[in-house]
Design a protein around this motif. Structure first.
Motif, PDB file in Angstrom:
ATOM      1  N   ALA A 217       0.737  -1.292  -0.071  1.00 37.64           N
ATOM      2  CA  ALA A 217      -0.120  -0.134  -0.086  1.00 37.64           C
ATOM      3  C   ALA A 217       0.828   1.380   0.011  1.00 37.64           C
ATOM      4  O   ALA A 217       0.415   2.500  -0.078  1.00 37.64           O
ATOM      5  CB  ALA A 217      -0.813  -0.147   1.126  1.00 37.64           C
ATOM      6  N   LEU A 218       2.160   1.203   0.211  1.00 38.51           N
ATOM      7  CA  LEU A 218       2.960   2.304   0.184  1.00 38.51           C
ATOM      8  C   LEU A 218       3.247   2.800  -1.421  1.00 38.51           C
ATOM      9  O   LEU A 218       3.353   1.989  -2.213  1.00 38.51           O
ATOM     10  CB  LEU A 218       4.460   1.772   0.509  1.00 38.51           C
ATOM     11  N   PRO A 219       3.308   4.241  -1.428  1.00 42.99           N
ATOM     12  CA  PRO A 219       3.373   4.501  -2.728  1.00 42.99           C
ATOM     13  C   PRO A 219       4.934   4.434  -3.131  1.00 42.99           C
ATOM     14  O   PRO A 219       6.000   4.454  -2.403  1.00 42.99           O
ATOM     15  CB  PRO A 219       3.321   6.254  -2.507  1.00 42.99           C
ATOM     16  N   ALA A 220       4.984   3.838  -4.430  1.00 38.32           N
ATOM     17  CA  ALA A 220       6.079   3.410  -4.970  1.00 38.32           C
ATOM     18  C   ALA A 220       7.155   4.755  -5.183  1.00 38.32           C
ATOM     19  O   ALA A 220       8.265   5.002  -5.031  1.00 38.32           O
ATOM     20  CB  ALA A 220       6.013   2.713  -6.302  1.00 38.32           C
ATOM     21  N   GLU A 221       6.203   5.976  -5.573  1.00 41.62           N
ATOM     22  CA  GLU A 221       6.809   7.275  -5.605  1.00 41.62           C
ATOM     23  C   GLU A 221       5.521   8.262  -5.309  1.00 41.62           C
ATOM     24  O   GLU A 221       4.407   7.943  -5.387  1.00 41.62           O
ATOM     25  CB  GLU A 221       7.225   7.368  -7.204  1.00 41.62           C
ATOM     26  N   THR A 222       5.942   9.468  -4.987  1.00 36.05           N
ATOM     27  CA  THR A 222       5.298  10.500  -4.293  1.00 36.05           C
ATOM     28  C   THR A 222       4.680  11.659  -5.388  1.00 36.05           C
ATOM     29  O   THR A 222       4.053  12.537  -5.177  1.00 36.05           O
ATOM     30  CB  THR A 222       5.551  11.146  -3.093  1.00 36.05           C
ATOM     31  N   THR A 223       5.181  11.521  -6.585  1.00 36.14           N
ATOM     32  CA  THR A 223       5.187  12.367  -7.576  1.00 36.14           C
ATOM     33  C   THR A 223       3.533  12.237  -8.104  1.00 36.14           C
ATOM     34  O   THR A 223       2.753  12.938  -7.982  1.00 36.14           O
ATOM     35  CB  THR A 223       5.911  12.139  -8.852  1.00 36.14           C
ATOM     36  N   THR A 224       3.125  10.771  -8.278  1.00 35.46           N
ATOM     37  CA  THR A 224       1.652  10.580  -8.524  1.00 35.46           C
ATOM     38  C   THR A 224       0.988   9.901  -7.093  1.00 35.46           C
ATOM     39  O   THR A 224      -0.098   9.794  -7.146  1.00 35.46           O
ATOM     40  CB  THR A 224       1.711   9.460  -9.646  1.00 35.46           C
ATOM     41  N   GLY A 225       1.789   9.259  -6.240  1.00 33.44           N
ATOM     42  CA  GLY A 225       1.237   8.670  -5.147  1.00 33.44           C
ATOM     43  C   GLY A 225       0.636   7.246  -5.366  1.00 33.44           C
ATOM     44  O   GLY A 225       0.012   6.758  -4.747  1.00 33.44           O
ATOM     45  N   THR A 226       1.273   6.799  -6.621  1.00 29.51           N
ATOM     46  CA  THR A 226       0.773   5.369  -7.137  1.00 29.51           C
ATOM     47  C   THR A 226       1.425   4.510  -6.111  1.00 29.51           C
ATOM     48  O   THR A 226       2.560   4.327  -5.932  1.00 29.51           O
ATOM     49  CB  THR A 226       1.265   5.202  -8.436  1.00 29.51           C
ATOM     50  N   CYS A 227       0.628   3.552  -5.395  1.00 29.45           N
ATOM     51  CA  CYS A 227       1.118   2.675  -4.481  1.00 29.45           C
ATOM     52  C   CYS A 227       1.658   1.397  -5.156  1.00 29.45           C
ATOM     53  O   CYS A 227       1.233   1.174  -6.578  1.00 29.45           O
ATOM     54  CB  CYS A 227       0.016   2.149  -3.567  1.00 29.45           C
ATOM     55  N   PHE A 228       2.641   0.504  -4.534  1.00 34.64           N
ATOM     56  CA  PHE A 228       3.034  -0.605  -5.219  1.00 34.64           C
ATOM     57  C   PHE A 228       2.047  -1.498  -5.862  1.00 34.64           C
ATOM     58  O   PHE A 228       2.347  -1.815  -7.110  1.00 34.64           O
ATOM     59  CB  PHE A 228       3.941  -1.581  -4.419  1.00 34.64           C
ATOM     60  N   LEU A 229       0.973  -1.806  -5.071  1.00 34.60           N
ATOM     61  CA  LEU A 229      -0.002  -2.704  -5.749  1.00 34.60           C
ATOM     62  C   LEU A 229      -0.631  -2.307  -6.961  1.00 34.60           C
ATOM     63  O   LEU A 229      -0.795  -2.967  -8.070  1.00 34.60           O
ATOM     64  CB  LEU A 229      -0.972  -3.048  -4.761  1.00 34.60           C
ATOM     65  N   GLN A 230      -0.802  -0.790  -6.937  1.00 35.63           N
ATOM     66  CA  GLN A 230      -1.533  -0.319  -8.215  1.00 35.63           C
ATOM     67  C   GLN A 230      -0.520  -0.167  -9.458  1.00 35.63           C
ATOM     68  O   GLN A 230      -0.964  -0.771 -10.342  1.00 35.63           O
ATOM     69  CB  GLN A 230      -2.050   1.046  -7.967  1.00 35.63           C
ATOM     70  N   HIS A 231       0.692   0.050  -9.027  1.00 41.64           N
ATOM     71  CA  HIS A 231       1.546  -0.186 -10.054  1.00 41.64           C
ATOM     72  C   HIS A 231       1.801  -1.578 -10.670  1.00 41.64           C
ATOM     73  O   HIS A 231       1.711  -1.766 -11.859  1.00 41.64           O
ATOM     74  CB  HIS A 231       3.042   0.298  -9.558  1.00 41.64           C
ATOM     75  N   TYR A 232       1.768  -2.522 -10.066  1.00 43.54           N
ATOM     76  CA  TYR A 232       1.769  -3.765 -10.326  1.00 43.54           C
ATOM     77  C   TYR A 232       0.688  -4.218 -11.286  1.00 43.54           C
ATOM     78  O   TYR A 232       0.776  -4.803 -12.317  1.00 43.54           O
ATOM     79  CB  TYR A 232       1.873  -4.814  -9.128  1.00 43.54           C
ATOM     80  N   ILE A 233      -0.501  -3.686 -10.589  1.00 39.74           N
ATOM     81  CA  ILE A 233      -1.788  -4.210 -11.521  1.00 39.74           C
ATOM     82  C   ILE A 233      -1.559  -3.433 -12.814  1.00 39.74           C
ATOM     83  O   ILE A 233      -1.996  -4.154 -13.866  1.00 39.74           O
ATOM     84  CB  ILE A 233      -2.830  -3.918 -10.712  1.00 39.74           C
ATOM     85  N   GLU A 234      -1.516  -2.159 -12.890  1.00 46.79           N
ATOM     86  CA  GLU A 234      -1.357  -1.477 -14.157  1.00 46.79           C
ATOM     87  C   GLU A 234      -0.485  -2.349 -15.101  1.00 46.79           C
ATOM     88  O   GLU A 234      -0.490  -2.133 -16.356  1.00 46.79           O
ATOM     89  CB  GLU A 234      -1.442   0.076 -13.912  1.00 46.79           C
TER      90      GLU A 234
END
Ligand code: UTP
Length: 626
Positions: free
Chosen positions: A162-179
């Motif tokens: 659930a942690l943001p992978a980066e805070t420019t967009t605030g995308t969390c790791f799980l969202q990034h993996y799914i996308e």
């Protein structure tokens, strides 16, 4: 009461428990009438295994009876979730604890040599060809995220994914993996002939520590755009802790009616798969690959297409992703091990085992760098691509059991007692240990900047990392994403300014322009190149967030912040000179409780002073030129 004790003594002797043994556990004896016949059997098993101490602190009948039953419910769970039950667990533990006490190297008798694998250079023709092959194969892949770990070293209060992978967009790791998986799915379908309805399966292994919060994260975000039916969760169980070399099960310090438990390691994923039946369903659906990955590596999907291409073209049954590794660097090395009895395997060997093993087998200098400046044994980053057919065949033989290890922290050199309880553990990368010599086990090496930047360490521990070694913190994990994106854009022809050095949370990092994009924008290098044209440049203080698929950078000169949001049906050309005050990076003190934890652990935040924003929510062709 007297008659109850008499009848339970009878019950014990009927069960074959001798009077002596029974009287050595009077507390169990007194409480036996509370238990079901199955629970009495489990009690007998514990006594047979020399675990009578578990009942030492039990109260008289009538006190804590509910908790006593709860104890046996836990024992039943521990017994049924471990292959061969608790008896097998204790037996294995005794052997491994004795080996550990004797200081035995598990690879004694094996000679290491350099295995055969593929070493890729980002952006060259070979790399591009492998990426294209990988995207084609992706339709026949399933992804497995192992996310049951506690993350004790990071110490974050939430789940790591659930942690943001980066805070420019605030995308969390799980969202990034799914996308990323969805982007692969779409790109792979586009390459396939005819109508493609592929939904790439995505499995997440959780544990009691992460399960409910993972579900909550998925459900409260509509599965980040994935069909909920595409996602399956498999929960691993914990295993019993051990208090001494005789494998005495540890009583939970918080509750004398519980056995203390800890995670068994990510190796559980194989036995969970074996019992889930999923693999045969996938085979029936024509899948060919299973890709295992870990919870906090924001770079991984930049390496996946090419690595999957390698698996396909080289027909690897097992393909481990790896990075160049300096000799003696504290990361496992991939080695071919050959035993004098003919056994051979290609396997991860921990760095503290590899060097002594080399010295013991005719390499007096141990692990040394070769002419490339790196060790010939590449560094394992624990992302595995397995071919489904051979994987099923192997699991059918082993039931998914993975060779375990134990790592007790001894109180002193006598190695007779532990600082704290230990347990058996297993690692998913030990899967090849049982494979036959005919198995095609290889690896794919890619640059670290492209493939590996995990978030594992809290700021205090990261700040202690010796200079030149990776921090593996939230700070370095985020900066690595900007670095990789900047280097990729450079390779694609954009002039991206050099980074500056800055210190956050006591860690000196290179700060590149904060460039981010959605996976569907830049899934492969070829795709990225096709979206960059003319002469574009980006200054170091800039931020660029590309949130859309068909966004073309053409003669863009960026000095400030630029955010583009576009639906898939909108094609946007972005160019001209964008200059504004931008987003300023400001330090955040790790100990400043007024800031949110996700910012404190990385040590910085953005002060969003000024930006140019382009939003495109209608289909069509657009131009963004200030
Ligand atoms: P880590 O090495 O990051 O371990 O695991 P960890 O347990 O999460 O963190 P520490 O050691 O307590 O600090 C590597 C990967 O394996 C998963 C983790 O979630 C991570 O993706 N893992 C680890 C499991 O799925 N199960 C486990 O029992 C252990």
């Amino acid at each position: 009461m007297a008659s109850t004790i008499e009848s339970t003594t009878d019950k014990l002797s009927q069960l074959g428990i001798s009077g002596d043994f029974a009287s050595s556990t009077p507390n169990l004896q007194k409480n036996l009438h509370l238990l079901s016949p199955e629970q009495v059997e489990l009690g007998k098993m514990l006594l047979d295994l020399g675990q009578g101490h578990l009942f030492e602190h039990w109260a008289e009948p009538g006190v804590d009876d509910h908790q006593k039953k709860g104890f046996f419910e836990q024992v039943a769970r521990l017994n049924s979730s471990y292959p061969g039950g608790l008896a097998s667990y204790v037996k294995t533990a005794r052997v491994l604890l004795a080996d550990s006490k004797a200081g035995k190297n598990p690879f004694d008798g094996f000679t290491p040599s350099v295995p055969i694998g593929e070493s890729l250079t980002f952006g060259d023709d070979n790399f591009i060809n492998f990426e294209e092959a990988g995207v084609k194969e992706a339709r026949r892949a399933a992804f497995v995220l192992v996310a049951g770990g506690l993350g004790e070293r990071l110490g974050y209060n939430g789940i790591k994914v659930a942690l943001p992978a980066e805070t420019t967009t605030g995308t969390c790791f799980l969202q990034h993996y799914i996308e990323s998986i969805l982007a692969l799915q779409q790109a792979s379908c586009e390459l396939s002939q005819g109508h493609c309805k592929t939904e790439i399966p995505f499995v997440i292994m959780t544990s009691d520590d992460t399960h409910s919060r993972t579900i909550e994260l998925l459900e409260s975000n509509s599965y980040f755009g994935m069909q909920s039916s595409q996602v399956k969760l498999l929960k691993q169980e914990k295993v019993a802790c051990l208090d001494d070399n005789d494998a005495k099960l540890a009583v939970d310090p918080q509750n004398k009616y519980r056995i203390q438990t800890k995670p068994h390691g990510h190796g559980d994923v194989h036995s969970l798969f074996y019992s889930s039946g999923l693999l045969n369903v996938w085979r029936g659906a024509g899948l060919r690959w299973v890709i295992f990955f870990q919870d906090t590596n924001g770079l991984l999907f930049k390496a996946i297409p090419a690595a999957l291409g390698v698996s396909g073209k080289k027909e690897y049954h097992v393909n481990s992703l790896a990075v160049p590794r300096k000799a003696k660097e504290a990361i496992g090395g991939i080695a071919r091990l050959t035993h004098s009895d003919g056994r051979t395997m290609v396997i991860n060997v921990e760095y503290n085992q590899l060097d002594p093993l080399l010295r013991a087998t005719g390499h007096p200098d141990g692990d040394v760098n070769c002419e490339t400046g790196y060790s010939p044994f590449p560094g394992n980053i624990n992302q595995l691509i397995l071919e489904l057919g051979p994987y099923i065949e192997e699991l059918t033989k082993t039931g998914g059991a993975i060779k375990e290890f134990v790592n007790p922290k001894y109180k002193d050199a006598s190695k007779t007692s532990f600082k704290s309880s230990t347990r058996l553990e297993c690692m998913m990368q030990d899967y090849p240990k049982t494979l036959p010599p005919s198995a095609r086990v290889g690896f794919t090496v890619m640059d670290t900047w492209l493939a590996y930047a995990p978030v594992k360490n809290n700021p205090e521990e990261a700040a202690k990392v010796p200079k030149g070694n990776p921090y593996h913190s939230a700070t370095s994990g985020e900066m690595a994403i900007y670095q990789a994106n900047s280097l990729i854009l450079r390779k694609a022809g954009v002039q991206v300014a050099d980074p500056v050095l800055q210190v956050f949370n006591g860690q000196e990092v290179e700060v590149w322009p904060r460039v981010t994009w959605k996976p569907k924008w830049g899934l492969t290098f070829a795709k990225i190149k096709s979206k960059v044209s003319g002469n574009s440049c980006i200054t170091q203080r800039s931020t660029l967030a590309i949130n859309g698929q068909h966004i073309i950078l053409e003669d863009l000169s960026l000095d400030g912040a630029l955010v583009i949001d576009a639906i898939d049906a909108a094609e946007v050309k972005v160019g001209g000179s964008v200059q504004n005050k931008g987003w300023i990076l400001e330090s955040v003190d790790y100990k400043d409780n007024s800031e949110p934890e996700v910012l404190r652990i990385r040590g910085f935040k953005f002060n969003k002073i000024e930006q140019l924003e382009g939003k495109y929510s209608e289909p069509g062709k657009f131009c963004l030129k200030p």
